[in-house]
Write a protein that holds these residues in place. Structure first.
Motif, short mmCIF file in Angstrom:
data_model
loop_
_atom_site.label_atom_id
_atom_site.label_comp_id
_atom_site.label_asym_id
_atom_site.label_seq_id
_atom_site.Cartn_x
_atom_site.Cartn_y
_atom_site.Cartn_z
N PRO A 269 3.43 4.34 -10.32
CA PRO A 269 3.53 2.77 -10.93
C PRO A 269 5.03 2.84 -11.11
O PRO A 269 5.29 3.46 -10.54
CB PRO A 269 2.86 3.59 -12.01
N THR A 270 5.20 1.11 -10.95
CA THR A 270 6.54 0.94 -11.16
C THR A 270 7.23 1.10 -12.52
O THR A 270 6.29 1.25 -13.96
CB THR A 270 6.64 -0.87 -11.34
N ALA A 271 8.26 1.73 -13.01
CA ALA A 271 8.94 1.84 -13.89
C ALA A 271 10.43 1.26 -13.80
O ALA A 271 10.55 0.38 -13.18
CB ALA A 271 9.61 3.48 -13.94
N TRP B 230 16.43 -3.42 -14.05
CA TRP B 230 16.43 -2.21 -13.57
C TRP B 230 14.94 -1.46 -12.81
O TRP B 230 14.03 -1.18 -13.80
CB TRP B 230 17.54 -0.53 -13.49
N HIS B 231 14.77 -1.80 -12.33
CA HIS B 231 13.43 -0.66 -11.72
C HIS B 231 13.60 -0.01 -10.52
O HIS B 231 13.89 -0.40 -10.36
CB HIS B 231 12.18 -1.85 -11.64
N THR B 232 11.90 0.67 -10.47
CA THR B 232 11.91 1.67 -9.23
C THR B 232 10.24 2.10 -9.09
O THR B 232 9.46 1.23 -9.80
CB THR B 232 12.59 2.60 -9.75
N ALA B 233 9.90 2.76 -8.00
CA ALA B 233 8.33 3.32 -7.93
C ALA B 233 8.56 4.51 -8.20
O ALA B 233 9.72 4.98 -8.38
CB ALA B 233 8.17 2.85 -6.43
N MET B 234 7.51 4.93 -8.55
CA MET B 234 7.34 6.27 -9.34
C MET B 234 6.58 6.91 -7.90
O MET B 234 5.88 6.56 -7.21
CB MET B 234 6.75 6.93 -10.56
N TRP C 25 15.69 3.15 -7.79
CA TRP C 25 16.70 1.99 -9.22
C TRP C 25 17.19 1.23 -8.18
O TRP C 25 18.23 1.50 -7.51
CB TRP C 25 17.35 3.47 -10.03
N HIS C 26 17.04 0.69 -8.15
CA HIS C 26 17.89 -1.29 -8.18
C HIS C 26 17.08 -2.15 -9.34
O HIS C 26 16.21 -2.02 -9.71
CB HIS C 26 17.16 -1.38 -6.38
N ARG C 27 18.28 -3.51 -8.31
CA ARG C 27 17.20 -4.68 -8.79
C ARG C 27 17.27 -5.29 -8.41
O ARG C 27 18.20 -5.65 -6.61
CB ARG C 27 18.80 -4.90 -10.62
N ASP C 28 16.20 -6.75 -7.81
CA ASP C 28 16.27 -7.43 -6.68
C ASP C 28 17.32 -8.62 -7.14
O ASP C 28 17.66 -9.43 -5.87
CB ASP C 28 14.97 -7.92 -7.04
N GLY C 29 17.87 -8.45 -8.18
CA GLY C 29 18.82 -9.86 -8.22
C GLY C 29 18.24 -11.50 -8.66
O GLY C 29 16.92 -11.25 -8.99
N PRO D 294 -4.90 6.24 -3.16
CA PRO D 294 -3.69 4.79 -3.34
C PRO D 294 -3.29 4.08 -3.92
O PRO D 294 -4.16 4.34 -4.67
CB PRO D 294 -4.51 4.49 -1.76
N ARG D 295 -2.42 3.37 -3.76
CA ARG D 295 -2.01 2.55 -4.88
C ARG D 295 -1.65 1.30 -4.21
O ARG D 295 -1.11 1.81 -3.25
CB ARG D 295 -0.67 2.66 -5.41
N ARG D 296 -2.30 0.25 -4.40
CA ARG D 296 -2.75 -0.81 -4.05
C ARG D 296 -2.55 -1.80 -4.57
O ARG D 296 -2.60 -2.07 -6.13
CB ARG D 296 -4.20 -1.23 -3.52
N MET E 80 11.58 -14.71 -10.60
CA MET E 80 10.08 -14.08 -11.80
C MET E 80 9.21 -13.10 -11.04
O MET E 80 8.48 -13.98 -9.71
CB MET E 80 9.80 -15.13 -12.37
N ARG E 81 8.97 -12.18 -10.53
CA ARG E 81 8.04 -11.36 -9.69
C ARG E 81 6.80 -11.17 -10.22
O ARG E 81 6.82 -10.49 -11.81
CB ARG E 81 9.07 -9.93 -8.86
N LEU E 82 5.63 -11.43 -10.27
CA LEU E 82 4.55 -10.63 -10.66
C LEU E 82 3.67 -9.46 -9.86
O LEU E 82 4.28 -9.25 -8.75
CB LEU E 82 3.03 -11.96 -9.98
N PHE F 180 0.67 -1.06 -0.20
CA PHE F 180 -0.24 -0.22 0.41
C PHE F 180 0.78 1.40 -0.13
O PHE F 180 1.62 1.55 0.63
CB PHE F 180 -1.12 -0.56 1.63
N ARG F 181 0.54 1.88 -0.74
CA ARG F 181 1.57 3.50 -1.38
C ARG F 181 0.49 4.65 -0.85
O ARG F 181 -0.70 4.34 -1.64
CB ARG F 181 2.17 3.49 -2.40
N ALA F 182 0.38 5.48 0.27
CA ALA F 182 -0.37 6.72 0.58
C ALA F 182 -0.40 7.16 -0.54
O ALA F 182 0.33 7.49 -1.59
CB ALA F 182 0.10 7.16 1.66
O1 LIG Z 1 6.53 -0.45 -5.89
C1 LIG Z 1 7.34 -0.57 -6.76
O2 LIG Z 1 6.82 0.11 -7.71
C2 LIG Z 1 8.42 -0.80 -6.49
C3 LIG Z 1 8.83 -1.64 -5.89
C4 LIG Z 1 10.20 -2.29 -6.08
O3 LIG Z 1 11.14 -1.99 -6.58
C5 LIG Z 1 10.76 -3.49 -5.29
O4 LIG Z 1 10.21 -3.89 -3.90
O5 LIG Z 1 11.29 -4.01 -5.07
#
Ligand SMILES: O=C(O)CCC(=O)C(=O)O
Length: 249
Positions: free
Chosen positions: A146-148, A194-198, A123-127, A205-207, A131-133, A112-114
């Motif tokens: 949104p996720t970018a 490489w991904h991030t939240a915006m 910006w990061h990668r999870d390693g 809210p974003r759920r 495979m993430r949904l 949940f993001r307010a």
């Molecule tokens: O909140 C997002 O859109 C991305 C979150 C994320 O990158 C993560 O938890 O690895």
């Protein structure tokens, strides 16, 4: 029940995952099924202080203090959430991309993001690669954080450079793709992308829900409190779900 992908769709999704590191499945969850899920999700968020597996500013949050709430052991919080384990429109894609050798990495997470909050993740990668949904419970617009992703970056030998983030927020990177989408959409990504939240610049809210799969042979020391409880595993009777939970019977 959403239909399983056709052979042609399967092929396209698997190719996209391989080439650009992510693919998007529209209508992975129908509006009728989303409604009760959202209701129960909201009830848990409203009462998160009394939900033992709820964490504020937890694992998914690299920018602290923005009120991001993770609901761990998500499948166990309500039986309606269990369906996210093996979505008919999604699981065949993950299986095809991973030679039919997938198990769940952990017990999924609601997030949940307010409204009106900065990006909670840099910006990061999870390693992995895992495979993430990311299952969208809302219509997520570009203003809603949104996720970018950076398409193709799952093949980059490097992590995002430090300058990709500035003043504790992600910068706009060349070639980045923000991924707004309607409720019920499922983003599947290689966790090395490489991904991030915006930032959520909206008043809503974003759920969303994250489910992560790995190859059965990949070793990942998930924290015990993020893994399924033995009671949850024991009550699963469906052979596909048992296999996803790593049961070898
Ligand atoms: O909140 C997002 O859109 C991305 C979150 C994320 O990158 C993560 O938890 O690895």
């Amino acid at each position: 029940m959403q239909p399983i992908p056709s052979v042609h769709e399967l092929f396209m999704h698997v190719r996209r995952l391989d080439h650009v590191g992510y693919t998007v499945v529209p209508n992975a969850v129908s509006p009728e099924r989303l409604e009760p899920i959202r209701e129960r999700f909201d009830a848990l968020i409203a009462d998160h202080e009394n939900v033992p597996s709820a964490v504020v500013d937890g694992a998914s949050t690299s920018v602290k203090g923005v009120g991001s709430i993770d609901l761990h052991r998500f499948f166990e919080l309500n039986p309606v959430f269990e369906d996210f384990m093996d979505l008919p429109a999604v699981l065949p894609i993950v299986q095809a991309a991973r030679n039919h050798d997938v198990v769940l990495l952990s017990s999924a997470m609601g997030n949940f993001r307010a409204p009106n909050t900065p990006a909670a993740t840099l910006w990061h990668r999870d390693g992995g690669p895992y495979m993430r949904l990311t299952i969208y419970l809302d219509d997520v617009t570009e203003e809603m954080g949104p996720t970018a992703v950076v398409p193709g970056s799952h093949k980059d030998p490097n992590r995002p450079p430090p300058w990709a983030n500035h003043e504790n927020q992600p910068r706009a990177l060349p070639g980045m793709a923000p991924l707004p989408a309607p409720a019920g959409t499922c983003l599947i990504n290689d966790t090395n992308i490489w991904h991030t939240a915006m930032p959520n610049r909206s008043s809503r809210p974003r759920r969303l829900v994250w489910v992560v799969y790995k190859w059965s042979t990949q070793v990942y020391d998930v924290r015990p409190e993020w893994y399924h409880s033995p009671e949850f595993i024991a009550r699963q009777t469906d052979p596909v779900r048992r296999a996803l939970l790593g049961c070898t019977d």
